[in-house]
Enzyme design. Structure first.
Site, PDB file in Angstrom:
ATOM      1  N   THR A  10      -4.188  -0.722  -7.118  1.00 52.92           N
ATOM      2  CA  THR A  10      -4.989   0.459  -7.462  1.00 52.92           C
ATOM      3  C   THR A  10      -4.200   1.750  -7.532  1.00 52.92           C
ATOM      4  O   THR A  10      -3.118   1.881  -6.937  1.00 52.92           O
ATOM      5  CB  THR A  10      -6.123   0.641  -6.416  1.00 52.92           C
ATOM      6  OG1 THR A  10      -7.027   1.637  -6.866  1.00 52.92           O
ATOM      7  CG2 THR A  10      -5.595   1.036  -5.050  1.00 52.92           C
TER       8      THR A  10
ATOM      9  N   ARG B 162       0.838  -1.202   0.000  1.00 47.56           N
ATOM     10  CA  ARG B 162       0.000   0.000   0.000  1.00 47.56           C
ATOM     11  C   ARG B 162       0.877   1.258   0.000  1.00 47.56           C
ATOM     12  O   ARG B 162       1.950   1.256   0.625  1.00 47.56           O
ATOM     13  CB  ARG B 162      -0.853  -0.035   1.272  1.00 47.56           C
ATOM     14  CG  ARG B 162      -1.847   1.090   1.450  1.00 47.56           C
ATOM     15  CD  ARG B 162      -3.011   0.942   0.551  1.00 47.56           C
ATOM     16  NE  ARG B 162      -4.167   1.704   1.007  1.00 47.56           N
ATOM     17  CZ  ARG B 162      -5.199   2.000   0.205  1.00 47.56           C
ATOM     18  NH1 ARG B 162      -5.196   1.620  -1.057  1.00 47.56           N
ATOM     19  NH2 ARG B 162      -6.234   2.667   0.665  1.00 47.56           N
TER      20      ARG B 162
ATOM     21  N   ASP C 224      -8.121   8.125   0.620  1.00 49.00           N
ATOM     22  CA  ASP C 224      -8.597   6.996   1.435  1.00 49.00           C
ATOM     23  C   ASP C 224      -8.357   7.220   2.926  1.00 49.00           C
ATOM     24  O   ASP C 224      -8.862   6.463   3.759  1.00 49.00           O
ATOM     25  CB  ASP C 224      -7.924   5.681   1.003  1.00 49.00           C
ATOM     26  CG  ASP C 224      -8.673   5.020  -0.143  1.00 49.00           C
ATOM     27  OD1 ASP C 224      -9.784   5.467  -0.462  1.00 49.00           O
ATOM     28  OD2 ASP C 224      -8.138   4.062  -0.736  1.00 49.00           O
TER      29      ASP C 224
ATOM     30  N   SER D 242     -10.205  -0.852   1.313  1.00 54.26           N
ATOM     31  CA  SER D 242     -11.264  -1.865   1.319  1.00 54.26           C
ATOM     32  C   SER D 242     -10.876  -3.068   0.458  1.00 54.26           C
ATOM     33  O   SER D 242     -11.676  -3.984   0.277  1.00 54.26           O
ATOM     34  CB  SER D 242     -12.559  -1.286   0.755  1.00 54.26           C
ATOM     35  OG  SER D 242     -12.983  -0.194   1.522  1.00 54.26           O
TER      36      SER D 242
ATOM     37  N   THR E  53      -9.798   0.408  -9.489  1.00 58.14           N
ATOM     38  CA  THR E  53      -8.837  -0.493  -8.902  1.00 58.14           C
ATOM     39  C   THR E  53      -8.865  -1.691  -9.819  1.00 58.14           C
ATOM     40  O   THR E  53      -9.708  -1.766 -10.698  1.00 58.14           O
ATOM     41  CB  THR E  53      -9.337  -0.837  -7.480  1.00 58.14           C
ATOM     42  OG1 THR E  53      -9.311   0.363  -6.738  1.00 58.14           O
ATOM     43  CG2 THR E  53      -8.536  -1.906  -6.801  1.00 58.14           C
TER      44      THR E  53
ATOM     45  N   GLY F 268     -13.746  -1.660  -6.855  1.00 55.35           N
ATOM     46  CA  GLY F 268     -15.079  -1.140  -6.542  1.00 55.35           C
ATOM     47  C   GLY F 268     -15.163  -0.325  -5.274  1.00 55.35           C
ATOM     48  O   GLY F 268     -16.251  -0.183  -4.704  1.00 55.35           O
ATOM     49  N   GLY F 269     -14.022   0.198  -4.787  1.00 57.41           N
ATOM     50  CA  GLY F 269     -14.067   1.025  -3.575  1.00 57.41           C
ATOM     51  C   GLY F 269     -14.695   0.244  -2.433  1.00 57.41           C
ATOM     52  O   GLY F 269     -14.383  -0.926  -2.208  1.00 57.41           O
TER      53      GLY F 269
HETATM   54  O1  DON Z   1      -8.073   0.960  -1.312  1.00 61.05           O
HETATM   55  C1  DON Z   1      -9.253   1.208  -1.501  1.00 61.05           C
HETATM   56  O2  DON Z   1     -10.144   0.754  -0.814  1.00 61.05           O
HETATM   57  C2  DON Z   1      -9.662   2.099  -2.660  1.00 61.05           C
HETATM   58  N1  DON Z   1      -8.578   2.977  -2.998  1.00 61.05           N
HETATM   59  C3  DON Z   1     -10.080   1.250  -3.811  1.00 61.05           C
HETATM   60  C4  DON Z   1     -10.516   2.055  -4.989  1.00 61.05           C
HETATM   61  C5  DON Z   1     -11.333   1.308  -5.958  1.00 61.05           C
HETATM   62  O3  DON Z   1     -11.589   0.143  -5.817  1.00 61.05           O
HETATM   63  C6  DON Z   1     -11.863   2.064  -7.096  1.00 61.05           C
HETATM   64  N2  DON Z   1     -12.469   1.185  -8.040  1.00 61.05           N
HETATM   65  N3  DON Z   1     -13.349   1.000  -8.624  1.00 61.05           N
END
Ligand code: DON
Length: 568
Positions: free
Chosen positions: A397, A104, A421, A451, A379, A471-472
């Protein structure tokens, strides 16, 4: 043969092999994804999946293939594939041992708690999501070298070279990528003082060739100098120069000090299956374990997939879990995450004491669990299984599509906007509507809460499934749903991947759902139970692998993207 053709042929085979009896049967034949005997890669782009399978065919293991896919996605899927971002890798070796790598992004040393707050004490619009200040120190290149050091079997050069070749020789855009690039033209102009000419075109079309010459140069420096090819020397100089042009704060020291970390995966049991998932600083593994434990006492199988009864139960579990996420989850190197409290069976039981199978709970009535802690929208996900049965699950991501929109001039790659985030102000929602507090406040060197939920499932001591998605905030619930769809509802991998999904994240108090998730009677029933519903399409692209009973592999690639399962 592409995926659709393969599915069609499979359906025909099933239809013909079932004989006359099946003509009377009302059961729909199961839809399977791509089937292979030896190894499988499922990723967001056919070229990246192919690069991974080529590595497997050469004798590389699942980690080798995953490294090659990570670099390939940085070229062919720049909306989320990256060397300018970060991610998580969950590994299950064929002897049953497991591992989890955290690559990360980290906050730069000059980052501080209120760096996005303006004079009026509210966050400055766009500051944490666009432009140079939105970027955390990238972790992907370090992560790939650290993973390789422990598990790699082929030379790193061999794993990077295919991506250099694609970047230098160019490749053809898919319709989707052409659309996405065209949609970013204004942003690229706005957030770059040196225009990334290779990305600029009034209208990109399907089949256009695109070349990433500067990126090929950066990847060559990484190939030749290892980690130092990115975090030191020319690439580091280009990143720091880019920061200085755009008021960013990442320095040479920040780059040199970046470190990936091996962590203990979060492991839980669900109906006789072992679920292996990512630990903090991702909230994914803990949230997934909580969700599975909350629904385990109920007979989900008999409720059926995407019915009012099962969606209600799952959504009620979700709203409680997201309340905990907002309060208790953060970077374990900076904040004491109460992992054992959150996963305690008695605690989880108590969370469901006010569950009513007929009525939605109001999110305002749900607070995070109260523990006394002992002193002391892109992502991408890919799944790999090799011929020896080793499995790798990677979610990586830039955060939003094309991250911060900042392209490092001369180095050809896009920087993340992962700083968003963090909880940039307590109670203030981030771009996924997630709220947070102290546990996820900004501090120098800290990792922002994620996430991302790369997950591996084992049954009877054997590999069963590799699961994950972008998908956040919806990542957690999509992975939850995919696992339940296979384990409880007996869906194939492809069916579980294609199924319409739904999601509740506590705040806002509603179930969001894909248009094909529920029929109108189910929507009505859920509304009658007191749920607010909102249709929201296009989130999440599950790319997963299931081991079938005969040992063959089924790759399920999400039909909502260009995603492809390639096996051999
Ligand atoms: O790490 C995370 O939870 C977010 N940065 C993920 C972002 C994400 O999945 C966007 N996608 N569709």
């Amino acid at each position: 043969m592409n995926r659709l053709n393969i599915c069609f042929v499979l359906l025909l085979l099933i239809a013909f092999s079932c004989g006359p009896q099946s003509e009377q049967s009302t059961e729909k034949p199961q839809e399977r994804g791509v089937i292979a005997e030896n190894g499988m890669v499922v990723s967001a782009h056919p070229l990246a999946s192919q690069v991974g399978v080529d590595v497997l065919k050469k004798g590389g293991n699942a980690v080798d293939a995953a490294i090659a896919v990570q670099f390939a996605l940085a070229v062919v899927y720049p909306t989320a594939g990256n060397i300018g971002g970060g991610g998580f890798m969950v590994i299950r070796n064929n002897d049953g041992s497991t591992d989890a790598l955290d690559f990360r992004e980290m906050a730069a040393s000059a980052a501080s708690r209120d760096m996005y707050i303006g004079g009026d004490s509210i966050p400055v619009e766009g500051l944490s999501t666009r432009g140079h200040l939105a970027a955390g120190v990238p972790g992907s290149v370090d992560g790939m070298f650290v993973a390789h050091e422990r598990y790699g079997s082929l030379a790193m050069e061999e794993l990077i070279q295919p991506s250099i070749d694609i970047a230098a020789n160019g490749f053809l855009l898919t319709a989707r990528e052409a659309r996405m690039l065209t949609g970013q033209q204004e942003n690229f102009e706005k957030y770059n003082s040196v225009l990334p000419e290779f990305l600029m075109k009034e209208k990109w079309n399907e089949g256009d060739s695109i070349y990433y010459k500067d990126l090929a140069g950066t990847l060559e420096r990484v190939r030749d100098n290892g980690r130092a090819g990115f975090y030191e020397g020319e690439t580091a100089d280009l990143i720091v120069a880019e920061m200085q042009r755009g008021n960013g704060i990442i320095t040479h020291e920040d780059l040199i000090n970046y470190k990936s970390v091996w962590r203990e995966p979060i492991i839980t049991q669900y109906r006789g299956h072992k679920i292996i998932s990512m630990s903090p600083p991702s909230s994914g593994g803990i949230a997934l374990a909580q969700l599975l434990k909350l629904v385990e006492p109920f007979d989900l199988g008999s409720m059926g997939p995407n019915t009012a009864q099962s969606a209600h139960l799952m959504a009620e579990a979700e709203r409680r879990v997201f309340a905990d996420r907002a309060t208790h989850l953060g970077d374990p190197d900076y904040y004491q995450v109460p992992v054992s409290n959150l996963l305690d069976e008695e605690y989880l039981k108590s969370r469901f004491e006010n569950y009513n199978p007929e009525r939605a709970t109001n999110s305002d009535e749900i607070l995070a669990g109260d523990f006394t802690i002992a002193e002391s929208m892109e992502t991408t996900h890919f799944s790999v299984v090799d011929a020896q049965g080793n499995a790798v699950s990677v979610t990586t991501t830039l955060n939003g599509g094309y991250g911060s929109k900042v392209v490092v001039a001369g180095a050809g790659f896009i920087l993340n906007n992962e700083m968003d985030d963090f909880s940039i102000k307590p109670g203030f929602p981030n771009m996924y509507g997630l709220v947070g507090g102290e546990a996820n406040a900004i501090e120098a060197g800290k990792r922002m809460l994620s996430s991302m939920t790369p997950t591996i499932v084992e049954k009877d001591g054997k590999l069963l499934m590799v699961v994950g998605t972008p998908g956040g905030s919806t990542i957690i619930t999509s992975v939850f749903q995919a696992i339940v769809n296979v384990i409880d509802h007996g869906l194939t991998m492809q069916e579980a991947v294609s199924a319409g999904r739904f999601h509740n994240q506590w705040r806002p108090d509603m179930i969001m759902y894909h248009e094909n998730a529920f029929d109108s009677a189910t929507i009505q029933r859920l509304q009658d139970m007191g749920h607010n519903l909102r249709e929201r399409n296009g989130y999440g692209k599950l790319d997963c692998i299931l081991v079938l009973e005969d040992g063959r592999l089924e790759g399920g690639a999400d039909p909502r993207g260009d995603d492809a399962a390639v096996g051999y």
